[in-house]
Scaffold this motif. Structure first.
Motif, mmCIF file in Angstrom:
data_model
loop_
_atom_site.group_PDB
_atom_site.id
_atom_site.type_symbol
_atom_site.label_atom_id
_atom_site.label_comp_id
_atom_site.label_asym_id
_atom_site.label_seq_id
_atom_site.Cartn_x
_atom_site.Cartn_y
_atom_site.Cartn_z
ATOM 1 N N GLU A 13 24.205 25.905 13.347
ATOM 2 C CA GLU A 13 23.246 27.001 13.252
ATOM 3 C C GLU A 13 22.027 26.791 14.138
ATOM 4 O O GLU A 13 20.912 27.208 13.830
ATOM 5 N N GLY A 14 22.226 26.115 15.301
ATOM 6 C CA GLY A 14 21.130 25.947 16.247
ATOM 7 C C GLY A 14 20.057 24.979 15.810
ATOM 8 O O GLY A 14 18.973 24.952 16.389
ATOM 9 N N VAL A 15 20.324 24.180 14.783
ATOM 10 C CA VAL A 15 19.329 23.230 14.288
ATOM 11 C C VAL A 15 19.145 22.103 15.302
ATOM 12 O O VAL A 15 20.116 21.498 15.752
ATOM 13 N N ALA A 16 17.889 21.822 15.674
ATOM 14 C CA ALA A 16 17.609 20.805 16.678
ATOM 15 C C ALA A 16 17.214 19.469 16.067
ATOM 16 O O ALA A 16 17.291 18.435 16.730
ATOM 17 N N GLU A 17 16.769 19.482 14.809
ATOM 18 C CA GLU A 17 16.347 18.251 14.162
ATOM 19 C C GLU A 17 16.537 18.371 12.655
ATOM 20 O O GLU A 17 16.669 19.472 12.121
ATOM 21 N N ALA A 18 16.571 17.243 11.991
ATOM 22 C CA ALA A 18 16.721 17.217 10.537
ATOM 23 C C ALA A 18 15.746 16.197 9.973
ATOM 24 O O ALA A 18 15.332 15.253 10.661
ATOM 25 N N ALA A 38 22.542 7.318 4.277
ATOM 26 C CA ALA A 38 21.336 8.137 4.409
ATOM 27 C C ALA A 38 21.646 9.568 4.014
ATOM 28 O O ALA A 38 22.805 9.969 3.924
ATOM 29 N N ALA A 39 20.577 10.342 3.764
ATOM 30 C CA ALA A 39 20.706 11.780 3.536
ATOM 31 C C ALA A 39 19.626 12.477 4.353
ATOM 32 O O ALA A 39 18.486 12.014 4.414
ATOM 33 N N VAL A 40 20.019 13.573 5.004
ATOM 34 C CA VAL A 40 19.078 14.346 5.805
ATOM 35 C C VAL A 40 19.097 15.785 5.323
ATOM 36 O O VAL A 40 20.069 16.243 4.717
ATOM 37 N N MET A 41 18.010 16.497 5.592
ATOM 38 C CA MET A 41 17.906 17.879 5.127
ATOM 39 C C MET A 41 17.495 18.786 6.265
ATOM 40 O O MET A 41 16.660 18.440 7.089
ATOM 41 N N THR A 42 18.107 19.971 6.289
ATOM 42 C CA THR A 42 17.689 21.009 7.211
ATOM 43 C C THR A 42 17.861 22.349 6.539
ATOM 44 O O THR A 42 18.942 22.660 6.038
ATOM 45 N N ASP A 66 10.417 11.648 8.063
ATOM 46 C CA ASP A 66 10.440 11.773 9.527
ATOM 47 C C ASP A 66 11.486 12.802 9.966
ATOM 48 O O ASP A 66 12.528 12.963 9.324
ATOM 49 N N LEU A 67 11.183 13.477 11.070
ATOM 50 C CA LEU A 67 12.139 14.419 11.667
ATOM 51 C C LEU A 67 12.867 13.715 12.805
ATOM 52 O O LEU A 67 12.235 13.146 13.703
ATOM 53 N N ILE A 68 14.198 13.752 12.765
ATOM 54 C CA ILE A 68 15.029 13.086 13.770
ATOM 55 C C ILE A 68 15.830 14.132 14.531
ATOM 56 O O ILE A 68 16.464 15.004 13.920
ATOM 57 N N ALA A 69 15.799 14.071 15.840
ATOM 58 C CA ALA A 69 16.517 15.036 16.670
ATOM 59 C C ALA A 69 18.024 14.849 16.540
ATOM 60 O O ALA A 69 18.513 13.727 16.365
#
Length: 414
Positions: A13-18, A38-42, A66-69
């Protein structure tokens, strides 16, 4: 020895970072293949990242919040085999569930690392404590599992650790025998809570709200609702006020379609929707989410009720999909019995209207000759004043009021 690099997966969906919302490991920890690290959210979707190999964690990309690309290195794992790279998930295969496991391509097979007894043992329940408190405890050699937390929900505060270190020394008392409390706690805004904060800032900073409050006599509808619940089939959910309000919204929108719209203020374009996709603001353990009952215009009372229950359960359990949490054209906000007398609901950007439901209370109402008890409820509704004039907002709410006060009108077609 070799090294495997796990990169941030492309969740589509065009997400650039999480955003990093959980680490399940730290440098030096042994990991096994398929173990969640790990778990990431967007955009309210949480994705669990598993390890593709056995090995030992030697590096982590950042801290919680933190936001990771996308495609940036996330974790480095030392293995017994050759070096490799775990490729991020292609966007065409991106997960769609609210909580899913990201499938990461495997590197060349690596020799397994024997699990240590500590790694094989099931982890103990993690105590509640802020990262700064955990660091303080580690620096002082304190096992937080042995510390009693005095904060909300048993959260361990720094002063609890300090008290534990001095082995139960009595705290200073003030007159009256109560202990002084001087601790502070810093909590980083992460995950869904941060998403909610960003959404609220966006809505209130870009939308000039106008809030209109109207009183509604719910006596007839409450009598009808009680009758329908008493006669309902076993397969039908218990009716609340909301399904009736949803059907009233559909009828009112057919007369004022400008209310069922979204506004792209960057492009200056209003999009009116023929489909009525109603967002239902729902409180969950993680925070506020808005699951969407799609095509309410094509659903009856029982169907609206069943879909609302299904979506609310999915939202609270964290299994709602992205499609179920997006695409609303108008939103209902209700706190049920906690609804208060009046509220000022915040519009769900980029929509132009939100209908707020307050609690029902029995109050004396003058009928022309005497006061009689009636079940009354306020509707507190907000509108985007750039798109909806005050007159149109009042007309819309008054139409909803008429439909709720004479509920037979809700069931009349045309």
């Amino acid at each position: 020895m070799g090294e495997v690099i796990i990169k941030m997966p492309d969740v589509g969906e065009g997400v650039a970072e999480a955003e990093l919302v959980e680490w399940h490991v730290k440098p030096g920890d042994p990991v096994r293949e398929d173990m969640v690290i790990a778990a990431v959210m967007t955009d309210k979707a949480t994705v669990e990242i598993p390890s593709p190999v056995d090995g030992t964690v030697i590096w982590l990309a950042g801290e919680i919040g933190d936001l990771i690309a996308v495609k940036a290195p996330l974790v480095r794992i030392e293995t017994a085999g050759g070096a490799g790279e775990a490729q991020p998930l292609p966007s065409s295969q991106a997960p769609t569930a609210e909580v899913v496991k990201a499938e990461i391509a495997r590197p060349a097979p690596a020799a397994p690392v024997a699990a240590t007894p500590a790694a094989a043992a099931p982890p103990a329940e993690k105590p509640l404590a802020a990262p700064s408190v955990r660091l303080f405890a580690r620096e002082n050699g304190v096992d937080l599992r042995q510390v009693h937390g005095s904060g909300p929900a048993g959260r361990i505060l720094r002063e609890d650790v300090e008290q534990f270190i001095v082995q139960g020394a009595a705290p200073a008392l003030v007159k009256g025998g109560t202990a002084k409390k001087t601790a502070t706690e810093e909590i980083k805004l992460t995950g869904l809570r941060r998403r909610i904060a960003e959404k609220m800032v966006l809505s209130t900073s870009r939308i000039p709200h106008i809030t209109y409050v109207e009183e509604v006599d719910m006596t007839a509808l409450e009598e009808l609702r009680a009758t329908m619940n008493g006669d309902r089939r076993e397969s039908h959910p218990k009716l609340t006020v909301l399904p009736f309000l949803m059907r009233a919204l559909v009828k009112a929108i057919s007369e004022q379609p400008e209310v069922n719209a979204t506004f792209d203020d960057d492009a200056g374009i209003i999009t009116r929707h023929s489909a009525v996709h109603i967002g239902i603001a729902t409180q969950t353990p993680a925070g506020l989410t808005v699951p969407v009952v799609r095509h309410a215009e094509a659903r009856g009372i029982w169907d609206c009720a069943a879909e609302m229950v299904r979506l609310a359960d999915a939202a609270r359990s964290g299994t709602a999909t992205r499609d179920e949490l997006s695409g609303s054209t108008i939103t209902i906000s209700s706190l049920g019995a906690l609804g208060g007398i009046v509220s000022t609901p915040v519009i769900n950007h980029p929509e132009v209207a939100i209908i707020g439901v307050n609690k029902i209370a029995t109050r004396p109402v003058w009928d022309g000759t005497q006061f009689v008890p009636r079940k009354m409820m306020n509707l507190s509704s907000s509108f985007d004043h750039r798109i909806i004039d005050g007159w149109d907002a009042a007309t819309f709410v008054q139409r909803i009021r008429t439909l709720l006060e004479t509920p037979a009108l809700i069931f009349i077609e045309g």
